[in-house]
Motif scaffolding. Structure first.
Motif, PDB file in Angstrom:
ATOM      1  N   ALA A  96      -2.400   5.876  -3.892  1.00  0.00           N
ATOM      2  CA  ALA A  96      -3.008   5.352  -2.658  1.00  0.00           C
ATOM      3  C   ALA A  96      -2.935   3.835  -2.541  1.00  0.00           C
ATOM      4  N   LEU A 104      -0.242   2.433  -0.289  1.00  0.00           N
ATOM      5  CA  LEU A 104      -0.149   2.857   1.116  1.00  0.00           C
ATOM      6  C   LEU A 104      -0.237   1.692   2.090  1.00  0.00           C
ATOM      7  N   ARG A 105      -0.852   0.611   1.660  1.00  0.00           N
ATOM      8  CA  ARG A 105      -1.013  -0.535   2.564  1.00  0.00           C
ATOM      9  C   ARG A 105       0.252  -1.388   2.634  1.00  0.00           C
ATOM     10  N   ARG A 106       1.216  -1.094   1.774  1.00  0.00           N
ATOM     11  CA  ARG A 106       2.423  -1.931   1.700  1.00  0.00           C
ATOM     12  C   ARG A 106       3.448  -1.554   2.763  1.00  0.00           C
ATOM     13  N   TYR A 163       9.695  -1.038  -2.144  1.00  0.00           N
ATOM     14  CA  TYR A 163       9.374   0.381  -2.006  1.00  0.00           C
ATOM     15  C   TYR A 163       9.969   1.287  -3.082  1.00  0.00           C
ATOM     16  N   HIS A 205       4.913   6.288  -9.176  1.00  0.00           N
ATOM     17  CA  HIS A 205       4.697   5.052  -9.928  1.00  0.00           C
ATOM     18  C   HIS A 205       3.969   5.236 -11.255  1.00  0.00           C
ATOM     19  N   ARG A 264      -0.222  11.757   3.661  1.00  0.00           N
ATOM     20  CA  ARG A 264       0.530  10.500   3.672  1.00  0.00           C
ATOM     21  C   ARG A 264       2.045  10.687   3.768  1.00  0.00           C
ATOM     22  N   GLU A 265       2.603  10.336   4.913  1.00  0.00           N
ATOM     23  CA  GLU A 265       4.048  10.443   5.121  1.00  0.00           C
ATOM     24  C   GLU A 265       4.790   9.455   4.221  1.00  0.00           C
ATOM     25  N   ALA A 266       4.076   8.399   3.817  1.00  0.00           N
ATOM     26  CA  ALA A 266       4.688   7.391   2.957  1.00  0.00           C
ATOM     27  C   ALA A 266       5.148   7.992   1.624  1.00  0.00           C
ATOM     28  N   TYR A 272       8.611   8.535   2.344  1.00  0.00           N
ATOM     29  CA  TYR A 272       9.341   7.255   2.357  1.00  0.00           C
ATOM     30  C   TYR A 272       9.643   6.818   0.921  1.00  0.00           C
ATOM     31  N   TYR A 332     -10.122   1.880   4.701  1.00  0.00           N
ATOM     32  CA  TYR A 332     -10.103   0.558   4.066  1.00  0.00           C
ATOM     33  C   TYR A 332     -11.406  -0.223   4.267  1.00  0.00           C
ATOM     34  N   ILE A 379      -4.606  -4.917   6.855  1.00  0.00           N
ATOM     35  CA  ILE A 379      -4.523  -3.537   7.357  1.00  0.00           C
ATOM     36  C   ILE A 379      -5.607  -3.296   8.414  1.00  0.00           C
ATOM     37  N   MET A 389      -9.124   3.313  -1.775  1.00  0.00           N
ATOM     38  CA  MET A 389      -8.186   2.417  -1.100  1.00  0.00           C
ATOM     39  C   MET A 389      -8.866   1.141  -0.637  1.00  0.00           C
TER      40      MET A 389
END
Lengths: 196, 454
Positions: free
Chosen positions: A28, A31-33, A39, A45, A84-86, A89, B63, B82, B403
């Motif tokens: 998680a 996710l903000r990146r 990437y 990770h 999360r679609e990321a 990605y 967040y 964000i 998060m």
């Protein structure tokens, strides 16, 4: 817009884990990146790196030739959990174009289709045979033919699969659904008008 | 032809049906949170506008900091960025968003229903898997990915194929001390995290009818952890009474919103609610759950070789040997919160256990919404928590997904009222045991995994 996917032949890596949730695929905190040059390091990770940042050799995608894999062969329930679609990605950024598994988390399956990462459902025995084949012959390639909906593995391993027709069409042509749905806007407007 | 509740709502929302059965469904309610930036980027890249800004509502939750209500107070520039992006995207699209300083702010699956924004018979989507929660009000609600969020923004519709219809019936009466959370964990332990894959669950039976709307929200929230796309409960008098007077609620005729007597389900699951005890997870999958009075299983008890390996991996991560009594498992902290269990009823249940007692390990309480927090304070629950030694904080997703800066340290063990005990979910190397609010409170007092007494 996703890249078209017709046929991919690539090194396949075996992932001997079931219930691989999307938190493991992309923790998680990433996710903000944005989807930038960092990437490729995010996918899996915490399985790939120690807390100090050193690669874990025991993780299959860190070991040559699997570090060049374009196809992942997993077990059951791949991509369960968070929407999360990321996570998709992150797998694409690692160079993966296809995941073969016994079953997938519903939302992950749908997210993968929309981004040109082909999720192939095969029976348990077929997944096991493919994992064994690419384990015994590291670097062995698998071919995923979306047009024919067929997987060809090392030796004589060959399996048919199905992808929902609409998604398959979008994948083959590299189209996304928004463009296609926009052609139905009059019907959407009529639906709204009818409900008042 | 007899239809299920799901099919009735589905049929009423079909805009276009393809020959292969795929349907374009109209979306009545779309919720979004800070994770929506990918979707807004997709819209921008294509030069598209939000078609119906009036049908989407944003909530700052993932967040939002647990210990502050101002963006300026956030130290981490990425987190601050964000939140600012979320607020700017909503503003530019002309969409109402309840930012963290707004009294209507809350976790989207707590605050949305609480505001009366989710109503029986609606189709509801959100870029969050726990959107299944909203099915508790008799809505067809499911989580979607970022591309689908962009699709909904642009067209107010979504492509779906009809999922398998599953009915889960809880017969009998839930024993005193057991809750909707225990029902959910017992179900998932029974059918597995893939047990309802590709399906839509309708929860039925006397024990479901007896649940409050809060309890039904908890049950439907966890449907996703059984692999289902959604869970739902047919609306009844309990639903209507709960919705009455909520700011955005409108009168709804619910007479037809039930499965027909002879509607066919693809799968039927029956559980005896009378046998459901307070539960806890011991591993890293929600299906790895047992009664709190029991023991952590040993790998050799696994039904097959694949499961044995998975159990061993779970035990290793959890720092457990297998075979120990849950009541002997020592905790480092406790979390009471998340879209699963942070409503007023949940806080009351925990406060009842904590009243006049002191906790043995740190406990963080994050109410599900700012409104829940205010109501709890009006009842004096905050004093019970703080006098017991717990931290009474603001509403956010907090330690459910870690998060917003909150996290459980590596190797620490946390009893949590959230929904996922995945590896690393509460922080890298963190160990999570899922429990109900009453069990969380009892465990905080004992410093070990126990159920509330009596």
């Amino acid at each position: 817009m996703p890249e078209p996917f017709t046929l991919v032949t690539a090194i396949a890596a075996p992932l001997e884990m079931s219930n691989v949730d999307t938190d493991q695929i992309l923790p998680a905190r990433f996710l903000r990146r944005p989807r930038d040059e960092r990437y490729p390091t995010y996918g899996f990770h915490d399985l790939r790196f120690t807390p100090e940042g050193a690669p874990r050799e025991e993780f299959v995608l860190n070991r040559p030739p699997y570090d060049r894999a374009g196809i992942l062969v997993a077990q059951r329930n791949f991509g369960v959990g968070s929407s999360r679609e990321a996570a998709v990605y992150a797998l694409l950024a690692m160079g993966l174009r296809c995941v073969i598994a016994e079953s997938f988390g519903d939302i992950f399956f749908s997210n993968a289709l929309k981004n040109g990462l082909v999720p192939v459902r095969l029976p348990e025995a077929a997944c096991a045979a493919l994992r064994m084949a690419v384990t015994e012959t590291p670097g062995a390639e698998i071919t995923v033919d979306l047009e024919a909906q067929r997987v060809d593995g090392p030796g004589a391993l060959a399996y048919g699969f199905t992808i929902p027709a609409f998604s398959r069409d979008c994948l083959l042509r590299g189209l996304d659904e928004i463009g296609l749905t926009m052609t139905l806007l009059p019907e959407i407007a009529a639906f709204e008008a009818a409900r008042g | 032809m007899p239809r299920t509740l799901f099919q009735k709502i589905w049929d009423a929302h079909v805009v276009h049906r393809r020959d292969d059965g795929l349907c374009l469904l109209y979306v009545d309610r779309h919720y979004f949170h800070e994770g929506s930036f990918h979707a807004f980027n997709m819209l921008r890249a294509r030069g598209l506008k939000v078609r119906r800004p009036d049908l989407s509502f944003g909530f700052g939750d993932h967040y939002a900091p647990t210990r502050a209500r101002s963006t300026a107070a956030i130290a981490d520039p990425e987190i601050r960025g964000i939140i600012e992006t979320f607020e700017r995207n909503a503003r530019e699209a002309g969409i109402r968003a309840f930012e963290m300083a707004d009294p209507r702010q809350g976790i989207v699956h707590v605050a949305g229903p609480e505001l009366g924004l989710t109503l029986p018979g609606m189709t509801v989507v959100c870029g969050d898997s726990h959107t299944s929660s909203h099915g508790a009000l008799g809505a067809l609600a499911f989580g979607i990915g970022a591309s689908e969020v962009a699709h909904v923004f642009a067209t107010q519709t979504i492509w779906q194929s009809l999922p398998r219809q599953i009915r889960v019936t809880f017969d009998g009466t839930l024993p005193e001390g057991s809750t909707a959370k225990d029902m959910a964990l017992a179900l998932i332990a029974e059918i597995g995290t893939g047990g309802a894959q590709g399906g839509a669950i309708e929860f039925a039976g006397t024990a479901v009818r007896a649940l409050s709307v809060e309890g039904r929200l908890t049950l439907c929230n966890m449907a996703i952890e059984a692999g289902a796309r959604t869970g739902m409960v047919a609306p009844d008098a309990t639903t209507l009474a709960w919705l009455a007077g909520r700011p955005f609620a409108k009168p709804v005729d619910i007479a037809h919103l039930r499965s027909d007597e002879d509607a066919g389900f693809d799968q039927e699951v029956r559980l005896d609610a009378g046998r459901i005890a307070p539960m806890a997870t011991w591993g890293t999958s929600p299906e790895e759950a047992v009664p709190l009075s029991g023991r952590v299983p040993r790998p050799e008890q696994a039904p097959d070789e694949a499961r044995r390996k998975a159990w061993q991996r779970s035990l290793d991560y959890m720092g457990l040997a297998g075979g120990e009594a849950l009541a002997d498992v020592k905790l480092d902290r406790v979390f009471l919160g998340s879209c699963t269990n942070s409503r007023l009823e949940d806080l009351r249940a925990a406060a009842t256990v904590l009243k006049g007692r002191r906790i043995a390990v740190p406990m963080l309480v994050s109410p599900g919404s700012t409104s829940v927090k205010r109501q709890a304070e009006a009842e004096g629950l905050d004093r019970i928590f703080t006098e017991a030694g717990a931290s009474w904080e603001e509403s956010a997703c907090s330690l459910c997904v870690s998060m917003n800066g909150d996290s459980v340290a590596e190797g620490e063990r946390c009893a949590s009222t959230s929904n996922r005990n995945f590896v690393g979910r509460q922080g890298r190397g963190a160990r999570t045991h899922l429990v109900s609010p009453a069990s969380a409170a009892a465990s905080a007092v004992a410093g070990r995994l126990v159920a509330a007494e009596g």
